[in-house]
Design an enzyme around this catalytic site. Structure first.
Site, PDB file in Angstrom:
ATOM      1  N   LYS A  98      -4.034  -9.829  -6.794  1.00 23.93           N
ATOM      2  CA  LYS A  98      -5.422 -10.072  -6.588  1.00 23.93           C
ATOM      3  C   LYS A  98      -6.675  -8.969  -6.836  1.00 23.93           C
ATOM      4  CE  LYS A  98      -5.959  -7.359  -2.014  1.00 23.93           C
ATOM      5  NZ  LYS A  98      -6.500  -7.077  -0.724  1.00 23.93           N
ATOM      6  N   LYS A 130     -11.027  -3.876  -4.579  1.00 21.62           N
ATOM      7  CA  LYS A 130     -12.101  -2.858  -4.962  1.00 21.62           C
ATOM      8  C   LYS A 130     -11.314  -1.549  -5.205  1.00 21.62           C
ATOM      9  CE  LYS A 130     -13.403  -3.440  -0.385  1.00 21.62           C
ATOM     10  NZ  LYS A 130     -12.362  -3.008   0.439  1.00 21.62           N
ATOM     11  N   LYS A 187       0.896  -1.517   0.010  1.00 27.19           N
ATOM     12  CA  LYS A 187       0.158  -0.192  -0.160  1.00 27.19           C
ATOM     13  C   LYS A 187       0.739   1.062   0.079  1.00 27.19           C
ATOM     14  CE  LYS A 187      -4.377  -1.887   1.918  1.00 27.19           C
ATOM     15  NZ  LYS A 187      -5.389  -1.966   2.892  1.00 27.19           N
TER      16      LYS A 187
HETATM   17  P1  TYM Z   1     -11.241  -5.676   2.434  1.00 26.51           P
HETATM   18  O1  TYM Z   1     -12.303  -4.594   2.517  1.00 26.51           O
HETATM   19  O2  TYM Z   1      -9.878  -5.478   1.462  1.00 26.51           O
HETATM   20  O3  TYM Z   1     -11.699  -7.217   2.068  1.00 26.51           O
HETATM   21  C1  TYM Z   1     -13.057  -7.432   2.767  1.00 26.51           C
HETATM   22  C2  TYM Z   1     -12.641  -8.990   2.804  1.00 26.51           C
HETATM   23  O4  TYM Z   1     -12.561  -9.736   1.251  1.00 26.51           O
HETATM   24  C3  TYM Z   1     -11.475 -10.529   1.460  1.00 26.51           C
HETATM   25  N1  TYM Z   1     -10.792 -10.107  -0.075  1.00 26.51           N
HETATM   26  C4  TYM Z   1     -10.667 -11.154  -0.798  1.00 26.51           C
HETATM   27  N2  TYM Z   1     -10.980 -12.485  -0.927  1.00 26.51           N
HETATM   28  C5  TYM Z   1     -10.666 -13.119  -2.083  1.00 26.51           C
HETATM   29  N3  TYM Z   1     -10.026 -12.672  -3.157  1.00 26.51           N
HETATM   30  C6  TYM Z   1      -9.899 -11.386  -3.174  1.00 26.51           C
HETATM   31  N4  TYM Z   1      -9.409 -10.698  -4.444  1.00 26.51           N
HETATM   32  C7  TYM Z   1     -10.217 -10.511  -2.207  1.00 26.51           C
HETATM   33  N5  TYM Z   1     -10.116  -9.081  -1.837  1.00 26.51           N
HETATM   34  C8  TYM Z   1     -10.669  -9.006  -0.613  1.00 26.51           C
HETATM   35  C9  TYM Z   1     -10.589 -10.025   2.158  1.00 26.51           C
HETATM   36  O5  TYM Z   1      -9.680 -10.932   2.803  1.00 26.51           O
HETATM   37  C10 TYM Z   1     -11.468  -9.597   3.430  1.00 26.51           C
HETATM   38  O6  TYM Z   1     -11.907 -10.781   4.168  1.00 26.51           O
HETATM   39  N6  TYM Z   1      -8.507  -5.067   6.537  1.00 26.51           N
HETATM   40  C11 TYM Z   1      -9.754  -5.451   6.196  1.00 26.51           C
HETATM   41  C12 TYM Z   1     -10.889  -5.357   6.685  1.00 26.51           C
HETATM   42  C13 TYM Z   1     -10.875  -5.343   8.225  1.00 26.51           C
HETATM   43  C14 TYM Z   1     -11.120  -6.555   8.959  1.00 26.51           C
HETATM   44  C15 TYM Z   1     -11.105  -6.342  10.422  1.00 26.51           C
HETATM   45  C16 TYM Z   1     -11.310  -7.875   8.563  1.00 26.51           C
HETATM   46  C17 TYM Z   1     -10.745  -4.410   9.194  1.00 26.51           C
HETATM   47  N7  TYM Z   1     -10.799  -4.969  10.573  1.00 26.51           N
HETATM   48  C18 TYM Z   1     -11.448  -7.236  11.383  1.00 26.51           C
HETATM   49  C19 TYM Z   1     -11.569  -8.884   9.567  1.00 26.51           C
HETATM   50  C20 TYM Z   1     -11.673  -8.670  10.823  1.00 26.51           C
HETATM   51  C21 TYM Z   1      -9.844  -5.446   4.660  1.00 26.51           C
HETATM   52  O7  TYM Z   1      -9.472  -4.232   4.036  1.00 26.51           O
HETATM   53  O8  TYM Z   1     -10.632  -6.257   3.858  1.00 26.51           O
END
Ligand code: TYM
Length: 343
Positions: free
Chosen positions: A207, A210, A124
């Site tokens: 990957k 979004k 990032k």
């Molecule tokens: P975020 O918003 O990037 O993604 C949300 C969830 O989607 C999963 N994910 C994916 N899984 C498979 N293939 C992909 N290309 C892909 N892109 C995203 C992520 O693994 C995630 O499960 N830091 C986290 C948000 C967060 C969080 C937490 C999650 C903040 N606090 C506490 C769990 C527990 C994030 O940015 O996810």
């Protein structure tokens, strides 16, 4: 029919699930397949808390107006994807101030060496060279606070969050040794066997994200059918013609097969057999139709929910009230263990 008492006992016996998504862009097929698909399946058997990580979104520059709209939109996307606000606790992170408070306690326990190892920080900060802020660096500690505040047993996430989950577990150890064991529960990551890493459509070596600048790389769950078809049909694949899963030599095709498999419930082997002797184009047309069909009811519900902001606010408030009780309880135990005086 369980009575109120047996219902309460059942809830106590159920394991606690917590997960969230950062409020940037719109949810993608990657988020759905890697995470939310599982969240939905868990809601019957577990005590689930799902939240919108809006504080996490502040690690990149946000336009306040856009962020505000996006919080409503994300909330509606969660509900439209099938998360039930009555059965689960669905809430917005910034509405529970305990996240920021526990974050501080945990930040003071986390060695910088542990944060230096975080690969997402490296990725990032390479992407945001003009804004490498301290929040981007300490982001995984806030994530640990999110999880530990609710005493979560399991955290369903995609593969990219594995390292952050490991850190949350390390932080429980730091807290136990510095203050008192047993105040914070040791969480475990729950990562699906298939679909834990959905790849970008144009560059299947990275990957699907979004927050990707190139929107051809992802399918958002609220993309209109024409856009979905176009994006899937133009997904990068190799020049071979045999439809066979091979992550190393055919990463683009393999990614499409994974998406197909999770959405259809068929195994990859079944899909390969169905497409024996057919061209990549056939698979892409059918996959585009499957994605459109899967998302059609989601989009219908989403647009309906977005018409009524008051209703969304009412549900947010209900979710926040439920979450708050639990967060306050943990924070109190933490403050007591740390030696802070509360009057
Ligand atoms: P975020 O918003 O990037 O993604 C949300 C969830 O989607 C999963 N994910 C994916 N899984 C498979 N293939 C992909 N290309 C892909 N892109 C995203 C992520 O693994 C995630 O499960 N830091 C986290 C948000 C967060 C969080 C937490 C999650 C903040 N606090 C506490 C769990 C527990 C994030 O940015 O996810």
């Amino acid at each position: 029919m369980p009575n109120a008492k047996s219902h309460a006992i059942l809830l106590i016996m159920k394991k606690t699930i917590l997960s969230g998504s950062t409020v940037t862009g719109d949810l993608t097929l990657g988020n759905y397949i890697g995470a939310i698909h599982n969240w939905k399946q868990m809601q019957n058997d577990y005590d689930c808390l799902y939240f919108l990580a809006d504080l996490h979104a502040l690690t990149v520059t946000q336009d306040p107006k856009i962020l505000k709209n996006r919080i409503y939109s994300f909330f509606a996307q969660y509900l439209a994807l099938g998360l039930d606000p009555q059965q689960n606790t669905i809430f917005v992170q910034s509405q529970i101030h305990e996240h920021a408070e526990l974050n501080w306690i945990l930040t003071c326990l986390t060695p910088m060496g542990y944060l230096n190892r975080m690969t997402q920080f490296k990725e990032k900060s390479e992407k945001n060279v003009k804004n490498i802020n301290a929040g981007l660096y300490t982001y995984p500690v806030l994530m640990a606070a999110d999880i530990l505040l609710y005493q979560a047993d399991l955290v369903p996430v995609g593969e990219d969050q594995r390292q952050h989950l490991e850190l949350a577990r390390d932080i429980v150890g730091f807290f136990d040794r510095a203050h008192a064991p047993g105040v914070l529960k040791m969480p475990e990551a729950f990562i699906p066997k298939s679909g834990a890493r959905i790849m970008s459509l144009q560059d299947p070596t990275k990957k699907m994200s979004k927050s990707d600048d190139n929107e051809k790389n992802f399918v958002s769950i609220i993309d209109d059918p024409k856009k979905i078809e176009k994006k899937i049909k133009s997904a990068a694949t190799d020049s071979d013609t045999v439809i066979k899963y091979n992550l190393e030599n055919k990463p683009g095709l393999s990614n499409l097969l994974t998406i197909y498999s999770v959405l259809s419930g068929k195994t990859v082997a079944q899909i390969e057999a169905d497409y024996a002797g057919k061209m990549y184009g056939h698979l892409k047309v059918d996959l585009a139709a499957l994605v459109v069909e899967t998302l059609a009811p989601v989009q219908l519900k989403y647009h309906d929910l977005m018409k009524n902001q008051d209703h969304l606010e009412m549900l947010m408030k209900q979710g926040a009230e439920k979450a708050k009780v639990r967060a306050a309880k943990t924070l109190k135990s933490v403050y007591d263990a740390v030696g802070l005086v509360r009057v």
